[in-house]
Design a protein around this motif. Structure first.
Motif, short mmCIF file in Angstrom:
data_model
loop_
_atom_site.label_atom_id
_atom_site.label_comp_id
_atom_site.label_asym_id
_atom_site.label_seq_id
_atom_site.Cartn_x
_atom_site.Cartn_y
_atom_site.Cartn_z
N ILE A 525 -2.79 -1.83 6.33
CA ILE A 525 -3.59 -1.33 5.29
C ILE A 525 -2.58 -0.84 4.05
O ILE A 525 -1.80 0.23 4.51
CB ILE A 525 -4.93 -0.16 5.56
CG1 ILE A 525 -6.00 -0.91 6.48
CG2 ILE A 525 -5.58 0.22 4.33
CD1 ILE A 525 -6.79 -0.01 6.76
N LYS A 526 -3.14 -1.15 2.58
CA LYS A 526 -2.17 -0.64 1.67
C LYS A 526 -3.08 0.06 0.74
O LYS A 526 -4.20 -0.06 0.55
CB LYS A 526 -1.81 -1.98 0.98
CG LYS A 526 -0.84 -1.44 -0.12
CD LYS A 526 -0.30 -2.78 -1.05
CE LYS A 526 0.77 -2.28 -1.88
NZ LYS A 526 1.42 -3.48 -2.70
N ILE A 527 -2.48 1.41 0.56
CA ILE A 527 -3.17 2.31 -0.37
C ILE A 527 -2.43 2.83 -1.40
O ILE A 527 -1.27 3.03 -1.14
CB ILE A 527 -3.98 3.56 0.37
CG1 ILE A 527 -2.96 4.22 1.34
CG2 ILE A 527 -4.94 3.05 0.99
CD1 ILE A 527 -3.46 5.50 1.95
N ASN A 528 -2.61 2.98 -2.68
CA ASN A 528 -2.03 3.84 -3.63
C ASN A 528 -0.39 3.30 -3.63
O ASN A 528 0.44 3.91 -3.79
CB ASN A 528 -1.85 5.17 -3.41
CG ASN A 528 -3.27 5.93 -3.60
OD1 ASN A 528 -4.09 5.49 -4.01
ND2 ASN A 528 -3.33 7.02 -2.84
N ASN A 529 -0.67 1.88 -3.59
CA ASN A 529 0.80 1.22 -3.79
C ASN A 529 1.79 1.51 -2.64
O ASN A 529 2.94 1.23 -2.74
CB ASN A 529 1.59 1.22 -4.94
CG ASN A 529 1.00 0.87 -6.12
OD1 ASN A 529 0.44 -0.39 -6.12
ND2 ASN A 529 0.46 1.56 -7.22
N PHE A 530 1.17 1.71 -1.38
CA PHE A 530 2.27 1.96 -0.16
C PHE A 530 1.42 1.32 1.05
O PHE A 530 0.31 1.40 1.04
CB PHE A 530 2.92 3.32 -0.15
CG PHE A 530 1.84 4.40 -0.04
CD1 PHE A 530 1.28 4.47 1.54
CD2 PHE A 530 1.43 5.08 -0.92
CE1 PHE A 530 0.39 5.60 1.58
CE2 PHE A 530 0.35 6.26 -0.60
CZ PHE A 530 0.00 6.65 0.42
N GLN A 531 2.32 0.86 1.96
CA GLN A 531 1.60 0.74 3.42
C GLN A 531 1.38 1.97 4.15
O GLN A 531 2.07 2.66 4.07
CB GLN A 531 2.49 -0.18 4.19
CG GLN A 531 2.68 -1.68 3.47
CD GLN A 531 1.61 -2.46 3.48
OE1 GLN A 531 1.27 -3.25 2.36
NE2 GLN A 531 0.79 -2.50 4.69
N VAL A 532 0.06 1.89 4.89
CA VAL A 532 -0.19 2.76 5.65
C VAL A 532 0.92 3.39 6.62
O VAL A 532 1.21 4.66 6.95
CB VAL A 532 -1.44 2.73 6.45
CG1 VAL A 532 -1.90 3.64 7.57
CG2 VAL A 532 -2.81 2.68 5.42
N ASP A 533 1.69 2.34 7.10
CA ASP A 533 2.61 2.67 8.28
C ASP A 533 3.93 3.15 7.65
O ASP A 533 4.87 3.19 8.45
CB ASP A 533 2.54 1.62 9.42
CG ASP A 533 3.21 0.50 8.93
OD1 ASP A 533 3.27 0.23 7.69
OD2 ASP A 533 3.48 -0.54 9.75
N GLU A 534 4.17 3.29 6.19
CA GLU A 534 5.56 3.57 5.91
C GLU A 534 5.77 4.90 6.09
O GLU A 534 5.04 5.88 6.23
CB GLU A 534 5.54 3.15 4.40
CG GLU A 534 5.49 1.57 4.13
CD GLU A 534 5.81 1.44 2.60
OE1 GLU A 534 6.81 1.37 2.19
OE2 GLU A 534 4.83 1.39 1.64
N PHE A 535 7.16 5.00 6.06
CA PHE A 535 7.96 6.51 6.32
C PHE A 535 9.44 6.10 6.03
O PHE A 535 9.81 5.28 6.67
CB PHE A 535 7.70 7.13 7.57
CG PHE A 535 8.15 8.54 7.59
CD1 PHE A 535 7.66 9.48 6.94
CD2 PHE A 535 9.33 8.83 8.50
CE1 PHE A 535 8.19 10.55 6.99
CE2 PHE A 535 10.04 10.00 8.63
CZ PHE A 535 9.35 11.10 7.95
N TYR A 536 9.90 7.02 4.97
CA TYR A 536 11.36 6.88 4.77
C TYR A 536 11.92 8.35 4.89
O TYR A 536 11.19 9.41 4.27
CB TYR A 536 11.62 6.47 3.66
CG TYR A 536 11.30 5.12 3.30
CD1 TYR A 536 12.45 4.14 3.99
CD2 TYR A 536 10.22 4.41 2.86
CE1 TYR A 536 12.28 2.76 3.63
CE2 TYR A 536 9.92 3.06 2.68
CZ TYR A 536 11.11 2.29 3.42
OH TYR A 536 11.00 0.93 3.08
N ASN A 537 12.92 8.65 5.71
CA ASN A 537 13.41 9.77 5.86
C ASN A 537 15.13 9.77 6.09
O ASN A 537 15.65 8.60 6.02
CB ASN A 537 12.76 10.72 7.39
CG ASN A 537 13.22 12.22 7.27
OD1 ASN A 537 13.77 12.64 6.52
ND2 ASN A 537 13.03 12.45 8.65
N ILE A 538 15.73 10.77 6.13
CA ILE A 538 16.91 10.90 6.49
C ILE A 538 17.37 11.82 7.64
O ILE A 538 16.74 12.76 7.73
CB ILE A 538 18.00 10.99 5.28
CG1 ILE A 538 18.04 12.71 4.69
CG2 ILE A 538 18.08 9.89 4.21
CD1 ILE A 538 19.17 12.72 3.65
#
Length: 844
Positions: A525-538
């Motif tokens: 699902i996409k909400i607020n211009n991002f995918q629900v399963d996105e995550f970016y970290n370092i």
């Protein structure tokens, strides 16, 4: 199809915005007012580009992470000044350099997220900062700004460059810049420095003609704040709008500023706003930032002031790439990143919400009455900003505020604790409602600042550390049962668990919280211009143990000593001790109590504190050995060969009726705010030293006070002193200053106490050549204006501020000491030499 119809179709495709006859920036498709809250981000160029190379990281992966984080912060605008010297040759031809490719890629990724762009194609100036400049083939690399505005050869180079850039096809979007509807405006060049108004008019019109002939149809803007004295010459031109900047706390203080700076952002003043020729011009803030601060209330207040002054597009400068934010090397005076400055970042998100909902030109009064505006409330005493609408609840630090409508909430963002979320980590978290009984949770890593990020920058120095800790979180939302299910959904996150009375353990990542096991149904699902399963970290590699501790400078006799320490280590810490030398191969060891992932504390009882100093070590015991501080020494003070002479020391002093605010014999200048500004009084401030330090003096001299603001004011920030004297300050009754006029027969000096609510109370005294002690009872202090320091950019912002608070003087709200030469000095006196010698200032 006729040529006219073809032209109409093409022009309407490439033009996405316009400025109406009243100076309102609007969308072409629906005539609605444009309202964009954005950032500057410079990774494709200059130091940002090179630093990613130094770290052997991937530029495009770095961009992917940061652009995703922009969406988390409600960013929908982007401004970039292009380092043209890195994408052109010596005559202005555009070259296909790696930097241009990264700009193309960035614009493509921003477009994917719905973020609109303001491009400033031309930047005259070096590409080195904070390094030395690097040689480039570009035509502007050897130019000064004064050479930019006239001369056939340089104008031809700019024409060639602008024409080619605007017709450059972005390979990621397959659109020329001139035809990209998401490039909604153009600012001709970055911070022009004109010295001739007639030349400025001709130059601007020449460049507007170049841009239009190249095929760009959206509005064209020009900077009018850098050299505002030529405003009439700018307004004669064919531009559609004006750009401004705002650095309300100055730049490059070289250390973290303490204190309350909401008065500095009370209002954005445009001195020429009533000019008729200005009325049809749209207004943009191309750069803004409260430099050298970590406040989480200033961004929302600035958003409020921007809307009060009619700005429609504003862009913070500059967002730090997550790959570089551990060192804050891009621009040391600025520090903003969602992972590394979470409270400040959440306050930016709140600022975006406020900016989008505040009507243009809406006025909310003066500070402190304007701490509440529509759905936003600022609590400077706790460094908390809260956004509280019927659907959104956001807070920049722990808050007691409760959501307006708990049952209708759809979005939550926060740091720390609230009535609905309890979290013992230090990173940010976000919750989005997907449907009834189903929420998306995203958690960011814990962060600890281990050095002042605003001091000299170096990639060899770590200023902050991220740790992916396992923390406890409690989520109390009415549509989630007390034993709801938790499922990790970002790549590689297979975590599954069940809440116990709404509590569960969590690590950085993205999760579905639901009353039933349906996580997989929501991943795409996409909400607020991002995918629900996105995550970016370092995953930041911690190379050594850091102990963050500043010993108390002094402690009154018969008092317990509280020792607070923050520690982060790559190794497993088994215990931390405060170690006291107690004789030959003997120590007294006191185990510290761990209160969270980083914090340790201990109270040394007064019975153990003897003599005129209390000295101690801090030893960290890990699975890789013991380390003792200060000094980062391997081993333990109990070891026979431990030889470090460095210790933490607190001086033990007798209870005194005086609280020293300034002492020329010992005071350092770290906590001073100086009157640095353009077009100001020329002054000289220095410390006069003697062999006997007790005779030291602070000297302030000026030949005269002839300037736009006939005043010399400096301040002493008192945060550390107030903390040390928190048990005594309320007993103070008067202010005492020991000073003289040096070689001058007499000198007026205003001494004032600045409170944390923006009020300032002071009195003007008359000094003589003979050093004298002046006692000023608090009852004699009268309300006086605050001088806004550090001085802002642009320099036409207000010099003085008068708080709207009607409160009586309260010494418990003391924030700073304000010292001024100027008040009550008449026109004749302003032409004379000014001289003040100060020995000490105390409360009694």
């Amino acid at each position: 199809m006729s040529n006219l119809l073809l032209f109409f179709c093409f022009s309407s495709f490439s033009q996405s915005s316009y400025v109406d006859e009243k100076g309102v920036f609007r969308w072409m498709k629906n005539d609605k007012e444009i309202r964009l809250f954005g950032i500057n981000y410079t990774l494709p160029f200059a130091h940002g580009y090179r630093a990613i190379n130094y770290l052997n990281n991937d530029h495009k992966e770095a961009i992917d992470k940061d652009v995703y984080h922009f969406t988390k912060l409600g960013i929908d605008g982007y401004r970039v000044h292009i380092w043209d010297m890195e994408i052109t040759d010596s005559i202005g031809n555009v070259l296909n350099t790696p930097q241009l490719d990264l700009l193309d890629y960035l614009l493509f990724k921003l477009k994917e997220r719905g973020i609109k762009t303001l491009v400033t194609p031309f930047k005259v100036g070096g590409n080195g900062y904070p390094e030395k400049d690097f040689p480039t083939p570009g035509f502007s690399s050897k130019m000064g700004k004064w050479q930019t505005y006239s001369g056939k050869e340089i104008l031809e180079k700019q024409k060639r460059y602008f024409t080619q850039l605007l017709n450059h096809i972005n390979p990621y979007t397959n659109l020329a810049y001139k035809d990209d509807p998401d490039i909604i405006a153009l600012e001709i060049n970055n911070e022009p420095r004109h010295d001739n108004g007639e030349v400025a008019t001709k130059y601007i019109n020449y460049m507007v003609d170049v841009i239009r002939k190249a095929g760009f149809k959206n509005p064209i803007f020009y900077n009018v704040s850098e050299r505002s004295k030529y405003i009439d010459d700018y307004l004669k031109t064919d531009i559609q709008g004006c750009t401004f900047q705002w650095y309300p706390t100055g730049l490059v203080h070289n250390s973290l500023l303490s204190g309350n700076y909401l008065p500095n952002v009370n209002k954005y003043e445009i001195p020429f706003k009533s000019k008729e020729s200005f009325q049809n011009k749209a207004k943009i803030i191309y750069e803004f930032d409260p430099g050298d601060t970590n406040s989480s209330v200033l961004f929302p207040a600035m958003a409020r002031s921007f809307r009060e002054s009619g700005f429609q597009f504003v862009a913070q400068f500059a967002y730090d790439p997550i790959d570089l934010a551990f060192a804050n090397t891009e621009y040391q005076t600025h520090y903003l990143n969602l992972a590394y400055t979470p409270s400040k970042a959440i306050s930016l998100k709140i600022a975006s919400e406020a900016f989008h909902e505040i009507p243009k030109d809406k006025y909310f009064g003066s500070y402190p009455e304007n701490n509440e505006f529509l759905n936003t409330t600022l609590y400077p005493e706790n460094n908390v900003a809260v956004y509280n609408s019927s659907k959104k609840f956001m807070y920049s630090n722990t808050t007691n505020t409760k959501p307006k409508k708990l049952n209708s909430l759809e979005e939550i963002a926060g740091i720390g604790n609230s009535s609905i979320i309890k979290y013992n980590g230090t990173g940010a978290y976000f919750l989005n409602k997907l449907e009834k009984g189903v929420w998306r949770l995203e958690v960011f890593p814990d962060v600890l600042w281990v050095n002042d990020p605003f001091q000299k920058a170096s990639l060899k120095k770590t200023v902050a550390i991220l740790q992916n800790n396992n923390n406890t979180i409690e989520v109390n939302l009415p549509d989630l049962k007390e034993n709801f299910l938790i499922a990790g959904i970002n790549k590689g996150n297979n975590y599954k668990s069940k809440a116990n009375l709404h509590k569960f353990s969590i690590e950085p990542g993205t999760y579905i919280l639901s009353n039933r096991s349906t996580a997989d149904n929501f991943k795409k699902i996409k909400i607020n211009n991002f995918q629900v399963d996105e995550f970016y970290n370092i995953k930041q590699k911690v190379k050594k143990t850091y102990v963050v501790h500043k010993p108390l400078e002094y402690l009154e006799t018969e008092s317990d000593l509280e020792i607070l320490v923050k520690i982060v280590s790559p190794n497993t810490i088994s215990k931390v001790e405060v170690v006291l030398p107690a004789g030959y191969q003997k120590t007294d060891n006191y185990k510290m109590i761990k209160t969270d992932n980083f914090n340790y504390q201990l109270t040394i009882p007064k019975a153990k504190i003897k003599g005129d100093t209390f000295s101690y070590y801090i030893t960290v015991y890990t699975n890789k050995g013991n380390i003792t501080y200060p000094g980062n020494i391997n081993g333990n003070p109990l070891d026979w060969d431990f030889v470090s002479q460095k210790k933490y020391t607190t001086h033990i002093v007798a209870k005194d009726s005086e609280i020293m605010l300034f002492d020329a014999s010992i005071t350092k200048f770290d906590d001073f705010l100086w009157p640095r500004q353009w077009n100001a009084v020329k002054y000289n401030i220095n410390k006069i030293r003697f062999k006997n330090k007790a005779n030291n003096l602070l000297s302030i001299k000026a030949n005269n006070l002839i300037a736009n603001n006939p005043d010399i004011t400096f301040k002493v920030l008192l945060k550390d002193i107030i903390y040390k004297e928190k048990n005594n300050i309320s007993e103070s009754k008067s202010l005492i200053i020991r000073a003289s006029s040096g070689e001058k027969s007499s000198q007026k000096l205003q001494i004032a106490l600045q409170l944390n609510n923006g009020q300032v109370f002071g009195k003007t005294i008359l000094l003589s050549p003979l050093e004298k002690e002046f006692t000023i009872p608090f009852s004699e202090l009268k309300s006086v204006p605050m001088v806004l320091l550090p001085r802002p950019y642009p320099d036409f912002q207000p010099y003085y501020f008068q708080s709207s608070s009607k409160e009586e003087f309260d010494i418990n709200k003391l924030d700073a000491l304000q010292i001024s030469i100027g008040p009550e000095i008449n026109n004749v006196g302003q032409k004379e030499k000014q001289e003040v010698l100060i020995k000490s200032i105390v409360l009694k």
